[in-house]
Design a protein around this motif. Sequence first.
Motif, short mmCIF file in Angstrom:
data_model
loop_
_atom_site.label_atom_id
_atom_site.label_comp_id
_atom_site.label_asym_id
_atom_site.label_seq_id
_atom_site.Cartn_x
_atom_site.Cartn_y
_atom_site.Cartn_z
N LYS A 361 0.84 -1.19 0.00
CA LYS A 361 0.00 0.00 0.00
C LYS A 361 0.88 1.25 0.00
CE LYS A 361 -4.33 -1.57 2.04
NZ LYS A 361 -5.38 -1.29 3.04
N THR A 365 -5.30 3.88 2.05
CA THR A 365 -6.42 3.34 1.26
C THR A 365 -6.00 2.71 -0.06
OG1 THR A 365 -6.77 5.54 0.29
CG2 THR A 365 -8.06 4.98 2.26
N ASP A 366 -4.97 3.26 -0.70
CA ASP A 366 -4.61 2.83 -2.06
C ASP A 366 -3.40 1.89 -2.05
OD1 ASP A 366 -6.65 4.43 -3.06
OD2 ASP A 366 -5.33 6.19 -3.15
N THR A 367 -3.38 1.00 -3.03
CA THR A 367 -2.26 0.07 -3.22
C THR A 367 -1.46 0.48 -4.44
OG1 THR A 367 -3.56 -1.72 -2.23
CG2 THR A 367 -1.66 -2.36 -3.56
N CYS A 368 -0.16 0.31 -4.35
CA CYS A 368 0.70 0.61 -5.50
C CYS A 368 0.31 -0.27 -6.68
CB CYS A 368 2.16 0.40 -5.14
SG CYS A 368 2.81 1.57 -3.92
N LYS A 369 0.28 0.35 -7.87
CA LYS A 369 -0.16 -0.37 -9.06
C LYS A 369 0.96 -1.15 -9.73
CE LYS A 369 -0.94 1.83 -12.91
NZ LYS A 369 -0.25 1.08 -13.98
#
Length: 738
Positions: A361, A365-369
């Motif tokens: 992450k 909230t967001d995860t590395c793409k």
Amino acid sequence: MPPRPSLHSLLLMAASASSSAAAAGGGSGRLLAAGGHRIRMLHSFSPGRVPRRPEVACCVRGAPDARRSAPAPAPLRSRNVHSASNYGAASERLGQLIQKLKNKGINPKQWRLGNFQRMLCPQCNGGSSEELSLSVFIRKDGMHATWNCFRSKCGWRGFIQADGVTNISQGKTDIESETDQEVEAKKTANKVYRKVIEEDLNLEPLCDELVEYFSTRMISAETLRRNKVMQRNWNNTISIAFTYRRDGVLVGCKYRAVDKTFSQEANTEKIFYGLDDIKRAHDVIIVEGEIDKLSMDEAGYRNCVSVPDGAPPKVSSKIPNKEQASRIILATDDDHPGQALAEELARRLGKERCWRVKWPKKNDTDTCKDANEVLMFLGPQALRKVIEDAELYPIRGLFSFKDFFPEIDNYFLGIHGDELGIHTGWKSLDDLYKVAPGELTVVTGVPNSGKSEWIDALLCNINKQCGWKFVLCSMENKVKEHARKLLEKHIEKPFFDARYGGDAQRMTPDEFEAGKQWLNETFHLIRCEDDSLPSINWVLDLAKAAVLRHGVRGLVIDPYNELDHQRPSNQTETEYVSQILTKVKRFAQHHSCHVWFVAHPRQLHNWNGGPPNMYDISGSAHFINKCDNGIVVHRNRDPNAGPLDVVQVCVRKVRNKVIGQIGDAFLTYDRVTGQYKDAGKSTIAAVTAVQKRQNSYAKSKKDNVAYEMPFPHPVEDDSVSGEDDSISSEDGGNSFGL
């Protein structure tokens, strides 16, 4: 005189005409003349026997001019000449395919037969660059058509065939069993690629602005120099140029503009970006983009390549062989197309040597793409940890214990509460047998021993303790009779004012209505609505539906001999029984259900009245070999041998030592309510003495049918009064009523 159109062009014109006629409500008549030309079918429809042109194309906007008269077809003299009927069938198939493709939104200006045709994909419209990403292939004989969008974010693909084309005819063709990518891979093997030279491409070193751009993405100038990242100034537009090289020689080039539009040199071979970096590597990292490959370089991993355009047509020739590359780490993007790419690469390269990464992450909230986001937000150390923590790519059916650690932890901590088994409701039996989810219990006994009655009582006890629901496949019971037995056990009152009830009060209407509600909520039925016999697959499919729809935790199949047994002629009964029990066990384990399977013993010769053996079950010894628990239910039929209401529950097999052990329990049966209770000590002593005499007699006669029972496990408390111990019956052996 105008040139004659090719055979394929004429077929397409005919197909268009037939399709238009069909759409207008007319028939799909055969077109034997088009454009004033007489059609002589002098060629086979097969691709290898039709003279091929560099590109066979024609317009299908309108039908040929029908006003011009056409001469009659010339007589067919060649053995290779197709008849008019074959020609008409081919044109009709092509018309169907064209109409079906149009219904899918595939409607180019021109149609080509036997070649892959690129066009705009109606699903993704080619993305922001509006590239012609959809590849469409139509067989020359009109059998079928396939299409595939090669954009990784779309991937739309499909297959249609003409009406009346069977799967058998498809299997005989040379194209149906292959995907568009596999066909193009074969064509690529013999394709002559264009050679590119840096000077001809007007490549130049990166300007300061582009170096600064890469710096914002945490990629240094040294990494750019080592990977020979350059720029191209074309029409006053500067684009980043990623050079694709093999053995240091330029093979292709891909361009990335500032507005994220991509282009590449045409007719060049597609290889992995950074191919030279993995020549002698035993560990190979595969990413999805050039910038991700540069990011891995920044983290210290030079043994990394990037796929050119999603999954390449042929991977095996661009990756070290299995003897050299022992580990392949798939670090594709964390989105659906990236996961699909990883699955395809693992399938082609071999899942047994593939690992996959788990992206961390970047905030709450967001995860590395992808790799570059990890480098930008978390740094090179975090990217190195991602590679170090790569996990084995999952292979269906192959696991490590780590995959089950959460389940093992719950088992150790007793989270579910049934880890030590569900109590049966009888103290004398709980030490020997408890009900565990996911297990199979085979129950047997001579006819009229009370096997079904005992199972019904067990289900009622389990439902009262923990609320389990059950699905019943009881072929020997009428629904109304089965309902009566269950209600009597639940309400503890007789269903009727009948002789068997004695002086006991019948259940009241209110109790009856409440019992019906309980019955409906607790049990579900599997029954054949016609006179056919149910198969084991049919029963298990319905039981699965009951698990998913109603949450049942137990299944009863009673009995085995009421199932439909249509085994193949080359399969023995032992093999057949083994297969059935394997299916039942898999159902129990997969759905965490307990299954009770009732099976009758074969005809016993020289029977001395004792309990049968589990190996006496009719059909196969697999009934005891493959079950988790084996139980024999037996009752006394001789008034001289003890009370007639005593039921002996013989636990003959327990696979899991946590839930029980081999031994006998004695219960008494209440004929009025159908309930079972633990037998008293005096009852057990009397029955045990009789059994010892029977066993001694059997040994003297060397009777192998009789089974010497282990000593019973009496309960500590005498839960049944002395009056119950001496119950007798007016009706002798028939008074038990099981």
